[in-house]
Design a protein around this motif. Sequence first.
Motif, PDB file in Angstrom:
ATOM      1  N   VAL A  97      33.782  67.221  56.921  1.00 44.99           N
ATOM      2  CA  VAL A  97      32.575  67.478  56.145  1.00 44.99           C
ATOM      3  C   VAL A  97      32.967  67.653  54.685  1.00 44.99           C
ATOM      4  N   LYS A  98      32.216  66.996  53.786  1.00 43.69           N
ATOM      5  CA  LYS A  98      32.441  67.182  52.353  1.00 43.69           C
ATOM      6  C   LYS A  98      31.682  68.414  51.892  1.00 43.69           C
ATOM      7  N   VAL A  99      32.418  69.348  51.323  1.00 48.57           N
ATOM      8  CA  VAL A  99      31.804  70.561  50.760  1.00 48.57           C
ATOM      9  C   VAL A  99      32.394  70.805  49.365  1.00 48.57           C
ATOM     10  N   PRO A 100      32.085  69.923  48.417  1.00 51.62           N
ATOM     11  CA  PRO A 100      32.693  70.030  47.088  1.00 51.62           C
ATOM     12  C   PRO A 100      32.330  71.312  46.342  1.00 51.62           C
ATOM     13  N   ASN A 101      31.157  71.870  46.609  1.00 55.87           N
ATOM     14  CA  ASN A 101      30.778  73.110  45.929  1.00 55.87           C
ATOM     15  C   ASN A 101      31.581  74.299  46.446  1.00 55.87           C
ATOM     16  N   LEU A 102      31.851  74.317  47.756  1.00 55.13           N
ATOM     17  CA  LEU A 102      32.622  75.420  48.338  1.00 55.13           C
ATOM     18  C   LEU A 102      34.124  75.252  48.132  1.00 55.13           C
ATOM     19  N   THR A 103      34.542  74.082  47.646  1.00 54.65           N
ATOM     20  CA  THR A 103      35.969  73.829  47.400  1.00 54.65           C
ATOM     21  C   THR A 103      36.222  73.467  45.939  1.00 54.65           C
ATOM     22  N   SER A 104      35.288  73.808  45.062  1.00 57.01           N
ATOM     23  CA  SER A 104      35.393  73.404  43.655  1.00 57.01           C
ATOM     24  C   SER A 104      36.608  73.987  42.948  1.00 57.01           C
ATOM     25  N   ASP A 105      37.181  75.067  43.498  1.00 53.56           N
ATOM     26  CA  ASP A 105      38.385  75.652  42.891  1.00 53.56           C
ATOM     27  C   ASP A 105      39.664  74.995  43.405  1.00 53.56           C
ATOM     28  N   GLY A 106      39.520  73.946  44.242  1.00 52.64           N
ATOM     29  CA  GLY A 106      40.677  73.237  44.759  1.00 52.64           C
ATOM     30  C   GLY A 106      41.282  73.853  46.012  1.00 52.64           C
ATOM     31  N   THR A 107      40.653  74.911  46.516  1.00 49.96           N
ATOM     32  CA  THR A 107      41.149  75.556  47.733  1.00 49.96           C
ATOM     33  C   THR A 107      40.054  75.590  48.780  1.00 49.96           C
ATOM     34  N   ASP A 108      40.434  75.986  49.980  1.00 46.83           N
ATOM     35  CA  ASP A 108      39.452  76.116  51.056  1.00 46.83           C
ATOM     36  C   ASP A 108      38.987  77.560  51.237  1.00 46.83           C
ATOM     37  N   THR A 109      39.309  78.439  50.310  1.00 45.56           N
ATOM     38  CA  THR A 109      39.019  79.868  50.440  1.00 45.56           C
ATOM     39  C   THR A 109      37.526  80.142  50.632  1.00 45.56           C
ATOM     40  N   GLN A 110      36.681  79.559  49.782  1.00 42.06           N
ATOM     41  CA  GLN A 110      35.235  79.792  49.900  1.00 42.06           C
ATOM     42  C   GLN A 110      34.669  79.151  51.159  1.00 42.06           C
ATOM     43  N   ALA A 111      35.175  77.976  51.512  1.00 45.47           N
ATOM     44  CA  ALA A 111      34.711  77.300  52.726  1.00 45.47           C
ATOM     45  C   ALA A 111      35.058  78.133  53.951  1.00 45.47           C
ATOM     46  N   LYS A 112      36.286  78.688  53.981  1.00 39.72           N
ATOM     47  CA  LYS A 112      36.683  79.539  55.105  1.00 39.72           C
ATOM     48  C   LYS A 112      35.815  80.788  55.172  1.00 39.72           C
TER      49      LYS A 112
END
Length: 140
Positions: free
Chosen positions: A49-64
């Motif tokens: 799944v593309k979640v560019p807003n939740l990964t905008s900092d280059g990490t998966d921290t917000q997505a997790k």
Amino acid sequence: LNSVFDRLENALKAVEAIEGIEFATSGKYGYVTSCPSNLGTGMRASVHVKVPNLTSDGTDTQAKAAAKPLGLSVRGTGGEHTPIGADGTIDLSPSNRLFITEAEIVTKLYNGVKLLLEKEAAAGGAAEPTPAEEAAPAEE
């Protein structure tokens, strides 16, 4: 997700119908696999799944952080311990697979993706994105 699951089920039935092939199963615990976290179904379903807003900092921290309360795990696009895609694509799967049915796994994934995409849209203030790839079971 349903059509992918149906294809998987048909393939498994074909393999199980081959004479001489037997799988270790338990009436109580389901299929016995080499990984205890998969005891029962032996299945891990995931989608990219593309979640560019939740990964905008280059990490998966917000997505997790968004996925965890939904009972979902976030991995890199190459599986566990790999980076997320440069475009914000993540591998998303249900966290729990122990003692649940295949139908429960697919339902949890479907509902979780829907809710995660709502969080993605809210994070960017834009329309909801769509899954990057067809939902397909991933090998572990």
